[in-house]
Design an enzyme around this catalytic site. Structure first.
Site, PDB file in Angstrom:
ATOM      1  N   MET A   1       0.091   1.258   5.179  1.00  0.00           N
ATOM      2  CA  MET A   1      -0.611   1.591   6.409  1.00  0.00           C
ATOM      3  C   MET A   1      -1.800   0.653   6.585  1.00  0.00           C
ATOM      4  O   MET A   1      -2.422   0.228   5.624  1.00  0.00           O
ATOM      5  CB  MET A   1      -1.093   3.034   6.371  1.00  0.00           C
ATOM      6  CG  MET A   1      -1.651   3.539   7.692  1.00  0.00           C
ATOM      7  SD  MET A   1      -1.993   5.307   7.665  1.00  0.00           S
ATOM      8  CE  MET A   1      -2.554   5.565   9.338  1.00  0.00           C
TER       9      MET A   1
ATOM     10  N   ASP B   1      -4.501  -4.562   6.048  1.00  0.00           N
ATOM     11  CA  ASP B   1      -5.058  -5.358   4.963  1.00  0.00           C
ATOM     12  C   ASP B   1      -4.100  -6.491   4.592  1.00  0.00           C
ATOM     13  O   ASP B   1      -2.932  -6.246   4.275  1.00  0.00           O
ATOM     14  CB  ASP B   1      -5.307  -4.465   3.740  1.00  0.00           C
ATOM     15  CG  ASP B   1      -5.995  -5.208   2.609  1.00  0.00           C
ATOM     16  OD1 ASP B   1      -6.869  -6.047   2.904  1.00  0.00           O
ATOM     17  OD2 ASP B   1      -5.655  -4.944   1.439  1.00  0.00           O
TER      18      ASP B   1
ATOM     19  N   SER C   1       0.859  -1.190   0.000  1.00  0.00           N
ATOM     20  CA  SER C   1       0.000   0.000   0.000  1.00  0.00           C
ATOM     21  C   SER C   1       0.892   1.236   0.000  1.00  0.00           C
ATOM     22  O   SER C   1       1.677   1.419  -0.928  1.00  0.00           O
ATOM     23  CB  SER C   1      -0.958  -0.018   1.187  1.00  0.00           C
ATOM     24  OG  SER C   1      -1.884   1.047   1.102  1.00  0.00           O
ATOM     25  N   THR C   2       0.824   2.072   1.027  1.00  0.00           N
ATOM     26  CA  THR C   2       1.582   3.325   1.067  1.00  0.00           C
ATOM     27  C   THR C   2       3.071   3.065   0.885  1.00  0.00           C
ATOM     28  O   THR C   2       3.674   2.308   1.638  1.00  0.00           O
ATOM     29  CB  THR C   2       1.352   4.052   2.391  1.00  0.00           C
ATOM     30  OG1 THR C   2      -0.045   4.145   2.645  1.00  0.00           O
ATOM     31  CG2 THR C   2       1.959   5.438   2.352  1.00  0.00           C
TER      32      THR C   2
END
Length: 351
Positions: free
Chosen positions: A290, A293, A171-172
């Site tokens: 972050m 998930d 993700s991020t």
């Protein structure tokens, strides 16, 4: 502690919308707004903000040029605010290469009527930017990987190429992390399936960019297509990506079911399908991001027999998803970003 944000956008309407959304969050505060790079440069000096949101497309000095200056002279967490055209997506990916932490897409239509649907996403990305490269905990020492300066060993066998799969979630900070991992892999690799939290259009540009950088072929996954060695399948921004075992191998499946953990595509969906369909033939990799998930699903993968590697805190932009997968016992080992490709290769060779 309140995160102080500088909003930079040439549109007065977008500035007003972002101010409203950011100030509505109890932990965020707009310290100032600027309509161009010259104003923003002065506000950075006088306000010393924690995070800056930056419009991709601005007059006089565009977002990329200004971002490059900021990263050279006063590095700080930056979230790009991008349109949804193909040109915007290419520019945004370049901004991530230059050091922006993440990006958020502008609403498709009138922002005043639609911005509240984006409020959570905008605030979450600002929080992630504020957390970037800060300590969130310690990696258990027993999971530390030995340092590998290269990826040694003979080419993978035909059996490994056909029977194994590599599953990656991010993700991020993930766009650069994925690039860093993929460029280290040789051309002879099992199929690789990736979920990166990213909207439609951006995944198309991201796949094309990676394809030009790697020895592997990188493409957006298509529903029902057979997974082939030497090919990387990126989840399209509009759908969950799953893997299914079929006669003689695996195939990709796509679904537009509801978001999971607020994401579509979701790492949780891909990793759960791997736990059910791939088992001990899988190698799972959790990169920077972050939230959590995919963490529970990665544990399910481990219990089904896969070998799992998580990115370490020091090399993660945000040590959230890999941290959650580490503390819940899903990871066999934790490695720095530059070592992950080597650890994957060792696992595939059974070393």
């Amino acid at each position: 502690m309140t995160t102080r944000v500088l909003v930079v956008d040439d549109s007065a309407l977008m500035r007003a919308v972002l101010v409203e959304v950011i100030n509505a969050a109890p932990d965020l505060h707009v310290a100032g707004t600027a309509c161009n790079a010259l104003e923003a440069r002065e506000f950075i000096k006088t306000l010393n903000p924690d995070v800056m949101t930056l419009d991709v497309d601005m007059p006089h000095m565009d977002g990329l040029e200004f971002l490059a200056q900021v990263m050279r002279l006063r590095p700080m967490p930056v979230v790009m605010v991008s349109g949804l055209t193909e040109k915007d997506s290419e520019t945004t990916l370049r901004a991530l290469e230059l050091g922006a932490v993440d990006f958020v897409s502008k609403p498709r239509t009138d922002p005043v009527g639609n911005i509240h649907a984006y409020a959570d996403q905008i605030c979450e990305k600002i929080r992630a930017a504020a957390l970037s490269r800060k300590h969130l905990g310690q990696v258990p020492s027993q999971l530390r990987s030995p340092v590998l300066s290269s990826i040694p060993g003979a080419p993978l066998t035909a059996k490994v190429l056909q029977e194994k799969l590599v599953l990656i979630g991010a993700s991020t900070g993930g766009t650069e992390a994925i690039r860093e991992v993929l460029i280290r892999f040789p051309e002879r690799m099992p199929g690789i399936l990736i979920v990166q939290h990213m909207p439609e259009m951006f995944t198309t540009s991201f796949a094309r960019r990676l394809d030009g950088l790697c020895s592997l072929h990188v493409k957006e996954a298509e529903h029902g297509e057979r997974v082939k060695p030497g090919v990387v399948y990126l989840a399209p921004g509009h759908s969950h990506l799953m893997v299914r075992r079929v006669s003689g191998g695996f195939q990709c499946e796509l679904s537009r079911e509801n978001p999971v953990n607020r994401h579509r595509p979701s790492v949780e969906v891909l990793f759960n399908s791997a736990a059910a369909q791939v088992g001990r033939s899988g190698v799972g990799v959790m990169l920077t991001g972050m939230g959590k998930d995919g963490a529970q699903a990665m544990l399910n993968m481990r219990e089904a027999g896969s070998y799992n590697i998580c990115q370490d805190q020091e090399s993660s932009v945000v040590w959230g998803m890999p941290r959650e997968a580490t503390i819940n016992g899903a990871a066999h080992e934790v490695a720095s970003l530059r070592e992950i490709a080597g650890r994957v290769m060792h696992s595939l060779r059974g070393v």
